[in-house]
Structures are given as C-alpha cells and as structure tokens.
Design a protein around this motif. Structure first.
Motif, PDB file in Angstrom:
ATOM      1  N   UNK A 224       0.888  -1.340  -0.078  1.00 32.42           N
ATOM      2  CA  UNK A 224      -0.205   0.392  -0.417  1.00 32.42           C
ATOM      3  C   UNK A 224       1.238   1.103   0.317  1.00 32.42           C
ATOM      4  N   UNK A 225       1.756   0.708   0.025  1.00 33.46           N
ATOM      5  CA  UNK A 225       2.903   2.593   0.241  1.00 33.46           C
ATOM      6  C   UNK A 225       3.886   2.595  -1.125  1.00 33.46           C
ATOM      7  N   UNK A 226       4.245   1.192  -1.439  1.00 33.49           N
ATOM      8  CA  UNK A 226       4.760   1.558  -2.908  1.00 33.49           C
ATOM      9  C   UNK A 226       4.205   1.560  -4.238  1.00 33.49           C
ATOM     10  N   UNK A 227       4.993   2.132  -5.253  1.00 38.28           N
ATOM     11  CA  UNK A 227       4.244   1.538  -6.501  1.00 38.28           C
ATOM     12  C   UNK A 227       5.533   0.943  -7.669  1.00 38.28           C
ATOM     13  N   UNK A 228       5.205   0.608  -8.555  1.00 36.53           N
ATOM     14  CA  UNK A 228       6.223  -0.205  -9.187  1.00 36.53           C
ATOM     15  C   UNK A 228       7.185   0.736 -10.067  1.00 36.53           C
ATOM     16  N   UNK A 229       7.523   2.196 -10.215  1.00 36.38           N
ATOM     17  CA  UNK A 229       8.869   2.586 -10.529  1.00 36.38           C
ATOM     18  C   UNK A 229       9.263   2.378  -9.427  1.00 36.38           C
ATOM     19  N   UNK A 230       9.157   3.003  -8.118  1.00 38.42           N
ATOM     20  CA  UNK A 230       9.930   2.867  -6.862  1.00 38.42           C
ATOM     21  C   UNK A 230      10.703   1.285  -6.929  1.00 38.42           C
ATOM     22  N   UNK A 231       9.249   0.310  -6.750  1.00 38.04           N
ATOM     23  CA  UNK A 231      10.046  -1.306  -6.395  1.00 38.04           C
ATOM     24  C   UNK A 231      11.645  -1.339  -7.921  1.00 38.04           C
ATOM     25  N   UNK A 232      10.474  -1.194  -9.425  1.00 33.75           N
ATOM     26  CA  UNK A 232      11.368  -1.159 -10.384  1.00 33.75           C
ATOM     27  C   UNK A 232      13.488  -0.608  -9.632  1.00 33.75           C
ATOM     28  N   UNK A 233      13.000   0.583  -8.820  1.00 33.68           N
ATOM     29  CA  UNK A 233      13.821   1.202  -8.843  1.00 33.68           C
ATOM     30  C   UNK A 233      14.944   0.009  -7.672  1.00 33.68           C
ATOM     31  N   UNK A 234      14.268   0.189  -7.313  1.00 38.37           N
ATOM     32  CA  UNK A 234      14.994  -1.172  -5.790  1.00 38.37           C
ATOM     33  C   UNK A 234      15.871  -1.676  -6.843  1.00 38.37           C
ATOM     34  N   UNK A 235      14.831  -2.310  -7.441  1.00 34.60           N
ATOM     35  CA  UNK A 235      15.324  -3.668  -8.302  1.00 34.60           C
ATOM     36  C   UNK A 235      16.792  -4.373  -8.900  1.00 34.60           C
ATOM     37  N   UNK A 236      16.855  -2.554  -9.756  1.00 34.94           N
ATOM     38  CA  UNK A 236      17.934  -2.793 -10.489  1.00 34.94           C
ATOM     39  C   UNK A 236      18.906  -1.589 -10.025  1.00 34.94           C
ATOM     40  N   UNK A 237      18.430  -0.935  -9.177  1.00 34.74           N
ATOM     41  CA  UNK A 237      19.419   0.374  -9.224  1.00 34.74           C
ATOM     42  C   UNK A 237      19.627   1.676  -9.334  1.00 34.74           C
ATOM     43  N   UNK A 238      18.509   1.548 -10.197  1.00 33.42           N
ATOM     44  CA  UNK A 238      18.672   3.072 -10.597  1.00 33.42           C
ATOM     45  C   UNK A 238      17.280   3.384 -11.705  1.00 33.42           C
ATOM     46  N   UNK A 239      16.988   4.510 -11.955  1.00 29.32           N
ATOM     47  CA  UNK A 239      15.963   4.232 -12.145  1.00 29.32           C
ATOM     48  C   UNK A 239      15.619   3.840 -13.703  1.00 29.32           C
ATOM     49  N   UNK A 240      14.511   3.247 -13.923  1.00 31.09           N
ATOM     50  CA  UNK A 240      14.156   2.200 -15.438  1.00 31.09           C
ATOM     51  C   UNK A 240      13.454   3.046 -16.377  1.00 31.09           C
ATOM     52  N   UNK A 241      13.844   2.955 -17.459  1.00 30.08           N
ATOM     53  CA  UNK A 241      12.693   3.734 -18.517  1.00 30.08           C
ATOM     54  C   UNK A 241      12.353   2.173 -19.222  1.00 30.08           C
ATOM     55  N   UNK A 242      11.457   2.053 -19.003  1.00 30.65           N
ATOM     56  CA  UNK A 242      10.293   1.613 -20.159  1.00 30.65           C
ATOM     57  C   UNK A 242       9.442   1.828 -21.064  1.00 30.65           C
ATOM     58  N   UNK A 243       9.247   3.148 -21.028  1.00 31.10           N
ATOM     59  CA  UNK A 243       8.678   3.434 -21.869  1.00 31.10           C
ATOM     60  C   UNK A 243       9.831   4.663 -22.996  1.00 31.10           C
ATOM     61  N   UNK A 244      10.012   4.023 -24.141  1.00 28.37           N
ATOM     62  CA  UNK A 244      10.551   4.754 -24.769  1.00 28.37           C
ATOM     63  C   UNK A 244       9.885   5.575 -25.865  1.00 28.37           C
ATOM     64  N   UNK A 245      10.750   6.570 -26.535  1.00 26.15           N
ATOM     65  CA  UNK A 245       9.987   7.500 -26.913  1.00 26.15           C
ATOM     66  C   UNK A 245      10.096   7.029 -28.286  1.00 26.15           C
ATOM     67  N   UNK A 246       8.776   7.086 -28.964  1.00 26.44           N
ATOM     68  CA  UNK A 246       9.222   6.729 -30.227  1.00 26.44           C
ATOM     69  C   UNK A 246       9.843   7.040 -30.995  1.00 26.44           C
TER      70      UNK A 246
END
Lengths: 506, 314
Positions: A224-246
């Motif tokens: 309840x206190x987190x979101x996918x973006x935060x989890x991804x950052x914890x997992x990979x150790x940096x911000x993850x960009x999955x939405x690519x500029x077309x």
C-alpha cells in the motif's frame, strides 16, 4: 506470528555470492513477494529454505523454532512446500500418482491406487481445486499441471507455500485463476511466498514485498505504500525507462510480406486463416493476441517448420518458394525465438560457439571446414562486451548464464547476421526488468538502422509501446489493424477476445 | 501334433534366457540406468553356474553361484553409474569386454580346457525337468509337460515383475526415478537406493538368464557360444516390448520363434535351398531382430530420464 524467519543467510557459489547476509521475517497468513532481477538470489534463498541448497552460514526459524533443514524431506516435515518454476511432475504418471508419490497409501507393499484416488478427490474438494485424478499429467494444460503441484504440497500438510515464478509459464487467464487460488489459501491461514520479477503481478497479489539485488536484501515495503516505479528502482539500482520515446522515422520499402496465408498446425487444424500483411523498413509491426490464436503457426510457417496450405511469403519483394530456415536467413531474416532454450541456443555449447552459429561456415570463422579459434574468440569477446553479457566469459556454457544474459547472447548472434528483416517472437518472455529494457532499446536501435521488425508479443504494454502498427490476431485471423495512437489497451483487449473488429479499408 | 508341442517347447527353451535378461533390462532401465552389460553378465553367470555345479555336484548350487556373480557385477555397474554418476554405456561395455577375456582365462585355469567345460549336473536332464505328464497328450499345452525350471521361472518372473512395477509402492518409486529423479527426490524418495536396488535386481534377472544358457538344456559352458549375442537380443526385446515385462515376453517369444523357424528351415531344406550356407540360417533371428527394431524404434519411448546420470544439486 512469524511463520518463517531467515537470519544472516550466506550462500557462496563458485563464481558468485548468491546470498549476502539475508535476513527476513515472514508473518503467518500473509502473501509475501520476493522480487528481484534474474540472478538476484531470490530463488537461491528459497531453495535454501526448502533444503535443496545448504547455506554457508545463517539460521532458519520455522514457526519460532530454529531448524536445521538439510533435505527437502526435512522441510516437508516442517510443513514447507515449494512449487518450482520447472514443475516437478512426471508427465507419464496420472495426477494421483504424482500427488501421492513418496507418501503412498498402501496395503503391505501393494500400492493402494483406489484409496490414493479418493484421497486426491478429498483434498481437491477441500481446497476447491478441481482436478481429474485419473488423467495423465502430460494431457493437462500448464495451468492445471501447476494445480497438481499445489495439491501435492497441500496433501503433505504444507502451511508455508513457496511459489518460484509461478506465472512465468501461465497464460493471463491461468494467472488470474492462480491468484484466486492464492487468495483462497491465504484466507485458509496459509503463508505464501511469491517469487517474481513481474512488478504488476506483485502489486496485485502481495501484502508485503521484499526486494533483492545481487544477493542482498534491499528492503521490505508494504504494497500500500509503494508503486512499480519505486520497486523497479530498488531492483535495478537506478531509474528504469520502459517507456521509450518513439523513434519517429518514416517507413521505407516493403521488406517482408505474407499474403493470404493458410496454415494447418500439427493437429491438422487450420491455425492461420487467410492472413495478409507487410512489414516495411524502419517499421515495427506488432502482432497482438492471446496465446494460441495463431502466433505459433505464423512463426513456424515463416521458418518453414509448417508448410502453408496456401499463400505466399516474400522477403524484399521476392517470393520465397521453398521456405526453410536457411533460405529465409540467407535472404535477410534474423529471428529472436520465443523459446530461447530450445530454439535460440545450444545449451551445452559455450558462448563463443553459440555466438557464431549461423555464420560458422563463413570466413573468417572457418576456412575449408576448419574452425579458426582465434577469430571466433576475438569476435565472441567483442560481442559479449558490446551486448553487456555477464559474466563476459566466452568459454562459459550457454546453460550457465541467467535468462537475461542468454537472451543477450541470442541478440548478439542474430544482430551480427546480415539482415534487414527481424522476426522477434516474444523477445522479452521470462526476462527481468533490466533485460527487458535492454531488448526494447535494441529493437528501437534496429528500427533506426532501417530494419523492418515483426514483433509478436503477448504483453499488451510492449505492443503498445513499441509498434508503429498493430495487428490483432484472433482465432487465426487478423481481426483488427490499428496504430497505438488511435487505440487503447481496452480496445485491443476486446479485439483479442474476438468481441470487436476493426479492419483497415485498403 | 507332437511336432507342434515340440516346436513350442523348443521356442520356450530359446526364449527363456532372452526373456530373463530382457526383464533385467526392464527393471534397470525403469529406474533410469541403461544396462548394456546384460550380455557380459549372462556370460559371467553361465560360467560361474557351471563352476558351482561342478564343485558341489549340484545344479542348484550352480544357479546360486550364477546369481551371486550377477549381484557382484550388478553392484559394480551400480557403483560406477549410480554412486559416481559415471557413463552407463562405458561401464556396460567394460563389463562386456572383461567378461570375454576373463572367462576364457578362468575356463583354462579351473577346468584345464579350452572351448568347452566338462559336463556338470544340470536342470535339463530327464530327472531334473519339471514333469507334468498329464499335459503331454494335449495340443499346445503338451509343450509344457517337460520343461526346465528356467522356462517356468522366466514366465513367473514376467508376471512378478509386472506386479512389482505397476502395483507396488516400490514399483511406482522405481518408475518415478526413471522418469524424473529430481521430482522423486523432492518428495522424499531415496533416488540412489532405488537405483542401486533396480540395477542389482536387473543383474540378478540377467544372471538367471545366463545360467539358463549353461545349466538349462546344455550341461556345460561353451566359450564361443555363450552368451552369443543373447544379451543384446534381450536389449532389443526390451525396446521392442516398450520397456514392459509382458512386452518383453512377447518380443522374446518372437525372436525365439525365428530361431525355431531357422531349425525347421534348415532341417527341411531340399534342392537348391539345401545349398544355402548354414550361416544364413543362423543369421535369420538376428535379421528379424534388426527388422523388428527398425519398425519400432522411434515410436518406442523409454523412461524419460533413462541413461542420464543423476547428481544431486549442492
């Protein structure tokens, strides 16, 4: 109340520290998710708890008592059960035989099969997991096979249930069915540990989430206190960009086309019905659809594994009369397979051998049938670096790499073959978030280089994010053609279920 | 009618050693251990059977000696392939090769003869055959009126092994280990114990088959004729019978029938047919074996983990 506690677990493998002083406490009756990239150490940790690996140091507590777990038998006695990623089932045995193996009802030394069947019925009724006890496991769909695994550990009285990436092999429907089961088990007071790298699933099912990276526990958060973006950052150790500029580049000439393709599958059923489309240079065409609606037939027809009953396949405007993998590849096709272990790699071969496969007969890798080791090593070393394969050891066998790194080896191999059409069939299947990001970047790079890409995927977000045009496959037919700008995931979903059609007027 | 009974009895005599060894293959491979050493084990036990019978002047002691050496050789195969997860084919070939040399040496050392051992008490003598005189006048059943113990053993053990594999807890576990040892292990089945048991048990079956070659209808050990490829035909029978006891039985009967046919053809050959070298007739059963296998191999699927050494994760 603590159901399972691990304290300062350390596990050292020959090349890697898989668990580095991991401490965790899991409450009775909760669904605890353990997330992390492939190779982060989450499966290792749970295999230690289950008695498949012995830790170098550390302690395990089960329901408050310190326990010494050496074998799976020990953990079964402590009411710990594990559903493995690769099912521990015997396909040729019946459901009942699989469930009772190791603890069989018997009269003397005679196996009491009838009582075994009724015991299986009992347990399946008790937990509401429907099953036919006398059916052979090999005849069951994957989702039901997993149910057999769950029943197996429930019959042994499991209170703590560990699921190792249980959704990796499931269709979306089977996944939601599994989640219902997990919630029902939780209501029953069972403790569930859910290993995954799919963040959307974790956010849906878990109560608490532990994140691992490179053998260390990064932290535990409440859902309840987190979101996918935060989890991804914890997992990979940096911000993850999955939405690519077309990459908005203009599509070029046609590089690949099929017209009026009809394909019968191995069961003799028409799996692809009158399918026509084309792919142009600098264009990604996405094929959306629920698995089993013709994707396999399409791929196999393009590779020549299934012979179309009618229709044409062309590369660069020229029809290929005799379709074989060799003919397709020499005319400019590369292929990222949906099943990397079966189609993508020769697992017992080294990375260096896998990477030149397909051009191993060509100069400079071989000369008059003799392989040139120096050239191969130099090439493989360069490619492993370029594609950031870890560890960058060209002599390691393909099977020893993690899934993401295996995929990178395949990409390195396929991208170095001369091609202007890329068939990418579920290129991120089973990959963690970091490797997925790598594949996405790769595809966009390819597109910019002028390659035409046919992307077949079951992930809607992937199709929406990457494609310039989307074709929807339903029941072997193309029921819709849209662009991501003019459609929504909801609309695609309806088309994928055959509830809506949207064909482009030619 | 007497002739038919005779032919059937002859067929059963030929089939018994093949069937017994084939059953040995079935149990071993059901647990996932390929045993191509059946041939060598048969040779070992055929010789030790004669030796035991000569020493004790009693064919039963001979049979026990044969079984004893079967246990020893089986334990060796298990030690290499189960304990050390060694290559099953290499171990099997080694046993076969060693059996060739060492038995020739033993024959000279113990009996001071080459080629044949002296005659010893055996199960095929008139007094030792199992006499069911009341059957002798009945067509077909008459064939069963004066058989050796080996024929009866081969038939009884076929049923016994079927029951063991398909109706007992042990059988379920043996088959589970041959299909997916890791799965069996996680359920608490002791994979190594099961494999040890199945390999040694299989060797014992083959050893009884070997004893049948020298103590059955023959009363001595024939150095060039034993096991004469019967162990390999037994392997073929196992595959042809789809790794099941009754399948192996039917296959052994088929191959043995070919041998009987060979005798009949050879005996009744007239005119030009009598000019055909006898080697051609002797080769008939082997041609049939190859033909049968070509027809069935590819379709016959053995235990999924057959031949794959099992190692524990650490």
């Amino acid at each position: 109340m603590e159901a399972l506690g691990v304290r300062n677990i350390v596990k050292q493998f020959p090349n890697v520290l898989a668990n580095d002083k991991v401490t965790l406490s899991i409450e009775k009756g909760e669904i605890f998710a353990l997330v992390g990239e492939n190779g982060a150490g989450k499966s290792t940790l749970m295999k230690i708890v289950y008695g498949l690996y012995t830790p170098n140091s550390g302690e395990i507590y089960v329901f408050g008592k310190k326990e010494d777990i050496k074998t799976p038998q020990d953990s079964i006695k402590l009411k710990i059960g594990m559903v493995h990623q690769e099912f521990m089932l015997i396909p040729r045995f019946t459901v009942t035989q699989n469930i009772v193996l190791g603890d069989e009802p018997h009269k003397g030394f005679v196996f009491d099969y009838l009582r075994a069947i009724s015991e299986v019925r009992e347990i399946s009724d008790k937990f509401g997991l429907k099953i036919d006890p006398t059916e052979k496991v090999e005849n069951l769909p994957v989702g039901i096979q997993q149910r057999v695994e769950i029943l197996k550990i429930l019959r042994r009285g499991a209170e703590i249930l560990i699921f190792d990436e249980p959704t990796a092999v499931l269709t979306p429907e089977e996944t939601s069915e599994l989640f219902k089961t997990l919630n029902a088990l939780k209501q029953d007071g069972k403790t569930i540990i859910f290993i995954s790298h799919k963040l959307n699933e974790v956010m849906e099912i878990a109560d608490r989430i532990g994140v691992m990276r490179r053998g260390e526990l990064q932290g535990i958060v409440n859902k309840s206190e987190t979101n996918e973006r935060e989890l991804a950052r914890m997992m990979v150790g940096r911000d993850v960009v999955l939405e690519l500029p077309k990459a908005n580049v203009k599509a070029g000439d046609e590089v690949f086309s099929v017209s009026n393709l009809n394909v019968k599958n191995t069961k003799g059923i028409l799996g692809l019905k009158g399918v026509s489309f084309s792919v142009h240079a600098r264009e990604i065409v996405g094929i959306a659809g629920v698995e089993g609606n013709g994707q396999a037939e399409l791929v196999n027809a393009i590779l020549g594994f299934l012979k179309p009953t009618s229709g044409k396949i062309s590369i660069n405007g020229k029809e290929i009369k005799l379709i074989t993998p060799y003919n397709m590849r020499t005319r400019g096709m590369s292929y990222i397979p949906e099943d990397r272990k079966r189609r993508g790699l020769v697992l017992p071969f080294r990375a260096r051998e896998n990477i030149i496969m397909g051009q191993h007969t060509l100069y400079p890798f071989s000369n008059r049938g003799i392989l040139n080791d120096k050239e191969i090593d130099a090439f493989a070393t360069k490619k492993l670096q370029e594609f950031d394969v870890r560890p960058p050891d060209i002599y390691s066998k393909a099977e020893s790499f993690s899934g993401g790194n295996q995929q990178k080896i395949i990409l390195a191999k396929e991208m170095s073959l001369k091609h202007n059409f890329l068939l990418a069939s579920q290129p991120t299947r089973g990959l963690d978030i970091g490797a997925t990001e790598f594949v996405y970047k790769m595809l966009v790079e390819e597109k910019k280089k002028g390659i035409g890409i046919l992307l077949i995927s079951l992930e809607l977000s992937e199709i929406m994010g990457l494609s310039d045009r989307i074709l929807v496959l339903y029941n072997g037919e193309i029921v819709g053609e849209v662009t991501p700008e003019e459609t929504t995931e909801e609309e695609l979903g309806l088309m994928m279920l055959g509830l809506k059609r949207k064909e482009r007027v030619q | 009618m007497q002739l038919l009974n005779l032919a059937i009895a002859m067929m059963l005599d030929f089939a018994a050693p093949i069937l017994l060894a084939s059953l040995g293959g079935v149990i071993s491979e059901s647990s996932g251990v390929v045993n191509i050493a059946l041939e060598g084990i048969m040779r070992f036990s055929a010789f030790f059977g004669v030796w035991g019978s000569a020493v004790a002047k009693n064919q039963w002691v001979g049979l026990l000696w044969g079984i004893g050496i079967g246990i020893v050789v089986g334990a060796f195969h298990a030690y290499i392939t189960v304990k050390w997860a060694g290559d099953q084919i290499v171990s099997g070939v080694a046993i076969n090769v060693v059996s060739l040399g060492i038995i020739t040496y033993f024959l000279e050392l113990i009996f001071k003869t080459t080629g044949y051992s002296p005659s010893v008490p055996y199960f095929g003598s008139a007094a030792n055959r199992i006499s069911l005189t009341f059957l002798s006048k009945i067509p077909v059943l008459g064939a069963f009126s004066r058989l050796t113990i080996f024929v009866w053993l081969s038939l009884l053990l076929t049923g016994g092994l079927h029951f063991l594999l398909y109706h007992t807890v042990l059988g379920l576990r043996i088959r589970s280990v041959g299909e997916n040892p890791t799965a069996a292990e996680t359920l608490g089945v002791n994979v190594f114990k099961i494999k040890w048991f199945a390999v040694i048990m299989g060797s014992v079956f083959a050893a009884i088959g070997g004893a049948a070659l020298s103590l059955g209808t023959m009363a001595s050990f024939n150095n060039t004729g034993v096991a004469g490829g019967k162990g390999f035909i037994a392997l073929a029978a196992m595959i042809f019978g789809k790794w099941t006891p009754f399948g192996a039985m039917l296959a052994a009967f088929l191959f043995a029938s070919a041998q009987v046919l060979q005798f009949i053809l050879q005996a009744t050959a007239r005119g030009i047919a009598s000019q055909i070298p006898s080697g051609f007739y002797s080769a008939l059963p082997y041609f049939l074996t190859i033909g049968a296998l070509v027809g069935v191999v590819g379709k016959a699927v053995g235990p999924a983990a057959d031949g794959i050494p099992y190692k524990k994760e650490s």
